[in-house]
Motif scaffolding. Structure first.
Motif, mmCIF file in Angstrom:
data_model
loop_
_atom_site.group_PDB
_atom_site.id
_atom_site.type_symbol
_atom_site.label_atom_id
_atom_site.label_comp_id
_atom_site.label_asym_id
_atom_site.label_seq_id
_atom_site.Cartn_x
_atom_site.Cartn_y
_atom_site.Cartn_z
ATOM 1 N N LEU A 131 0.806 -1.221 0.000
ATOM 2 C CA LEU A 131 0.000 0.000 0.000
ATOM 3 C C LEU A 131 0.842 1.275 0.000
ATOM 4 C CD1 LEU A 131 -2.801 -0.980 2.562
ATOM 5 C CD2 LEU A 131 -2.843 -1.159 0.069
ATOM 6 N N GLY A 132 2.003 1.236 0.659
ATOM 7 C CA GLY A 132 2.856 2.423 0.764
ATOM 8 C C GLY A 132 3.228 3.041 -0.570
ATOM 9 N N PRO A 133 3.821 2.265 -1.498
ATOM 10 C CA PRO A 133 4.214 2.821 -2.798
ATOM 11 C C PRO A 133 3.042 3.353 -3.616
ATOM 12 C CG PRO A 133 5.333 0.743 -2.393
ATOM 13 C CD PRO A 133 4.271 0.882 -1.333
ATOM 14 N N ARG A 134 1.839 2.889 -3.320
ATOM 15 C CA ARG A 134 0.641 3.349 -4.037
ATOM 16 C C ARG A 134 -0.044 4.509 -3.324
ATOM 17 N NH1 ARG A 134 1.179 -2.116 -4.741
ATOM 18 N NH2 ARG A 134 0.704 -2.986 -6.813
ATOM 19 N N ASN A 135 0.581 4.988 -2.251
ATOM 20 C CA ASN A 135 0.026 6.081 -1.451
ATOM 21 C C ASN A 135 -1.367 5.736 -0.919
ATOM 22 O OD1 ASN A 135 0.386 8.617 -0.255
ATOM 23 N ND2 ASN A 135 -0.700 9.681 -1.890
ATOM 24 N N LEU A 136 -1.550 4.472 -0.533
ATOM 25 C CA LEU A 136 -2.836 4.001 -0.022
ATOM 26 C C LEU A 136 -2.782 3.633 1.456
ATOM 27 C CD1 LEU A 136 -3.956 1.693 -2.989
ATOM 28 C CD2 LEU A 136 -4.972 3.891 -2.344
ATOM 29 N N MET A 137 -1.615 3.752 2.068
ATOM 30 C CA MET A 137 -1.476 3.345 3.468
ATOM 31 C C MET A 137 -2.253 4.294 4.383
ATOM 32 S SD MET A 137 0.017 0.877 5.025
ATOM 33 C CE MET A 137 0.445 0.387 6.705
ATOM 34 N N PRO A 138 -3.151 3.779 5.219
ATOM 35 C CA PRO A 138 -3.874 4.644 6.160
ATOM 36 C C PRO A 138 -2.914 5.399 7.065
ATOM 37 C CG PRO A 138 -4.909 2.487 6.042
ATOM 38 C CD PRO A 138 -3.602 2.373 5.301
ATOM 39 N N ASN A 139 -3.250 6.652 7.346
ATOM 40 C CA ASN A 139 -2.365 7.504 8.140
ATOM 41 C C ASN A 139 -3.208 8.455 8.988
ATOM 42 O OD1 ASN A 139 -0.609 9.766 8.891
ATOM 43 N ND2 ASN A 139 0.869 8.902 7.461
ATOM 44 N N PRO A 140 -2.961 8.500 10.289
ATOM 45 C CA PRO A 140 -3.760 9.392 11.145
ATOM 46 C C PRO A 140 -3.606 10.869 10.790
ATOM 47 C CG PRO A 140 -1.877 8.485 12.347
ATOM 48 C CD PRO A 140 -1.970 7.726 11.063
ATOM 49 N N LYS A 141 -2.472 11.250 10.159
ATOM 50 C CA LYS A 141 -2.241 12.652 9.817
ATOM 51 C C LYS A 141 -3.198 13.165 8.748
ATOM 52 C CE LYS A 141 2.662 12.758 11.089
ATOM 53 N NZ LYS A 141 4.048 12.988 10.604
ATOM 54 N N VAL A 142 -3.742 12.253 7.962
ATOM 55 C CA VAL A 142 -4.691 12.679 6.925
ATOM 56 C C VAL A 142 -6.090 12.115 7.186
ATOM 57 C CG1 VAL A 142 -2.962 13.051 5.133
ATOM 58 C CG2 VAL A 142 -3.946 10.773 5.404
ATOM 59 N N GLY A 143 -6.300 11.633 8.405
ATOM 60 C CA GLY A 143 -7.635 11.218 8.810
ATOM 61 C C GLY A 143 -8.095 9.863 8.327
ATOM 62 N N THR A 144 -7.162 9.012 7.860
ATOM 63 C CA THR A 144 -7.570 7.694 7.378
ATOM 64 C C THR A 144 -7.320 6.585 8.396
ATOM 65 O OG1 THR A 144 -5.472 7.627 6.145
ATOM 66 C CG2 THR A 144 -7.457 8.194 4.916
ATOM 67 N N VAL A 145 -6.782 6.935 9.556
ATOM 68 C CA VAL A 145 -6.770 6.034 10.714
ATOM 69 C C VAL A 145 -7.641 6.720 11.753
ATOM 70 C CG1 VAL A 145 -5.421 4.910 12.514
ATOM 71 C CG2 VAL A 145 -4.468 5.136 10.214
ATOM 72 N N THR A 146 -8.833 6.197 11.958
ATOM 73 C CA THR A 146 -9.813 6.903 12.785
ATOM 74 C C THR A 146 -10.904 5.956 13.270
ATOM 75 O OG1 THR A 146 -11.463 8.688 12.759
ATOM 76 C CG2 THR A 146 -11.091 7.536 10.696
ATOM 77 N N MET A 147 -11.512 6.310 14.396
ATOM 78 C CA MET A 147 -12.678 5.569 14.865
ATOM 79 C C MET A 147 -13.949 6.076 14.180
ATOM 80 S SD MET A 147 -11.770 3.153 16.858
ATOM 81 C CE MET A 147 -13.288 2.688 17.708
ATOM 82 N N ASP A 148 -13.879 7.283 13.632
ATOM 83 C CA ASP A 148 -15.040 7.857 12.947
ATOM 84 C C ASP A 148 -15.014 7.447 11.481
ATOM 85 O OD1 ASP A 148 -17.231 9.277 12.162
ATOM 86 O OD2 ASP A 148 -16.461 11.245 12.733
ATOM 87 N N VAL A 149 -15.196 6.146 11.241
ATOM 88 C CA VAL A 149 -15.079 5.632 9.876
ATOM 89 C C VAL A 149 -16.181 6.163 8.964
ATOM 90 C CG1 VAL A 149 -13.776 3.561 10.465
ATOM 91 C CG2 VAL A 149 -16.269 3.508 10.582
ATOM 92 N N ALA A 150 -17.355 6.389 9.521
ATOM 93 C CA ALA A 150 -18.470 6.873 8.700
ATOM 94 C C ALA A 150 -18.135 8.228 8.087
ATOM 95 C CB ALA A 150 -19.739 6.972 9.538
ATOM 96 N N ASN A 151 -17.617 9.135 8.894
ATOM 97 C CA ASN A 151 -17.272 10.464 8.395
ATOM 98 C C ASN A 151 -16.098 10.390 7.418
ATOM 99 O OD1 ASN A 151 -17.765 13.358 8.528
ATOM 100 N ND2 ASN A 151 -15.761 13.505 9.499
ATOM 101 N N ALA A 152 -15.131 9.519 7.706
ATOM 102 C CA ALA A 152 -13.971 9.372 6.819
ATOM 103 C C ALA A 152 -14.398 8.865 5.446
ATOM 104 C CB ALA A 152 -12.953 8.419 7.436
#
Length: 232
Positions: A131-152
Motif C-alpha cells: 500500500l505504501g508505494p501506491r500512497n494508499l497506506m492509512p495515516n492518522p495525519k490525513v484522517g484515514t486512521v480513525t474511529m469515525d469511519v463513517a465520516n472518513a
C-alpha cells in the motif's frame, strides 16, 4: 519524428506566450482547449521550496474541495463489528479485516482510498510494502486512521483530496473536471493551494510556494500567479 496532431497544435498555439495568469484566466484558457473525447481532469502541479528527504520539510495533508473532484472514489475500510457496519452504511465499497488483508496480498486492489480503525493497524501494517508505494497506506495525519469511519468514508467520496510532496519537491493533484463551471474550478484550485500553503513545514527555508501550474489531462500547462492562487 512523430507527427503532431491538429488538436495539440491548436492548443499549443493558444497557450503560447501566456504565463503567470490569474486562476480565473488559467481556468478559462484550459477549459476552452480541453477537447479530448472524455471529460478531462484539471490538474495542478506545485513546486515547493522544500527537500522532503528531511523530516522537518515533509509536506502532506488533506483538503476538502468545495465542489468535489468529479471522480468516483472507491473506498476500502479495515474494521470489525459495529465499525464495519458503520463503514458499510456510509457507503464503503469494501469492508473487512484479515480477509481484506489476504485479498490485497493476493494482488487484488480495487480501491482508491484505504481507511482503518486504530485497532486494525497491526493487520494493515503487514501491507506497508504493497500500500505504501501506491500512497494508499492509512495515516492518522490525513484522517484515514480513525474511529469515525463513517465520516472518513463520506469525506473520501465527497471531494476530499490527499496531497504529499514528491522527492523533487513537487505536489500533484486533480482539482475537478473540465466540465465543471469556471467558478467551481477556481474555488477548488484556491482551496487546494491554500491547504498546501497552510501545511508549510517548520524546516522550509526561503520561498515556499515557488511555482504553480495548471493543465488539463491531455492539454498544455500554464503557470499561475502564486499570490492570486493563495488569495493574497
Amino acid at each position: 519524428m512523430a507527427k503532431i496532431g491538429k488538436r495539440t497544435t491548436a492548443a499549443r498555439k493558444a497557450f503560447d506566450g501566456k504565463a503567470d495568469l490569474t486562476v480565473p484566466q488559467a481556468v478559462e484558457l484550459i477549459k476552452a482547449n480541453a477537447s479530448a473525447k472524455f471529460d478531462e481532469t484539471l490538474e495542478i502541479a506545485m513546486n515547493l521550496g522544500v527537500d522532503p528527504r528531511h523530516a522537518d520539510q515533509m509536506v502532506r495533508g488533506v483538503v476538502n474541495l468545495p465542489n468535489g473532484t468529479g471522480k468516483v472514489v472507491r473506498v476500502a475500510v479495515f474494521a470489525r463489528g459495529a465499525k464495519a457496519d458503520e463503514a458499510q452504511a456510509a457507503g464503503a465499497d469494501i469492508v473487512g479485516a484479515e480477509d481484506l488483508m489476504e485479498t490485497i496480498q493476493g494482488g487484488k486492489i480495487e480501491f482508491d482510498r484505504c481507511i482503518a480503525t486504530p485497532d486494525m493497524m497491526p493487520i494493515v501494517g503487514r501491507l506497508g510494502k504493497i500500500l505504501g508505494p501506491r500512497n494508499l497506506m492509512p495515516n492518522p495525519k490525513v484522517g484515514t486512521v480513525t474511529m469515525d469511519v463513517a465520516n472518513a468514508v463520506k469525506n473520501a467520496k465527497g471531494g476530499e483530496v490527499q496531497f504529499k510532496v514528491e522527492k523533487a519537491g513537487v505536489i500533484h493533484g486533480g482539482v475537478g473536471k473540465a466540465s465543471f463551471a469556471p467558478e467551481a474550478l477556481v474555488e477548488n484550485v484556491k482551496a487546494f493551494v491554500q491547504a498546501v500553503n497552510r501545511a508549510k513545514p517548520s524546516g522550509a527555508k526561503g520561498t515556499y510556494l515557488k511555482k504553480i501550474s495548471l493543465s488539463s489531462t491531455m492539454g498544455p500547462g500554464v503557470t499561475v500567479d502564486v499570490s492570486n492562487a493563495v488569495g493574497e
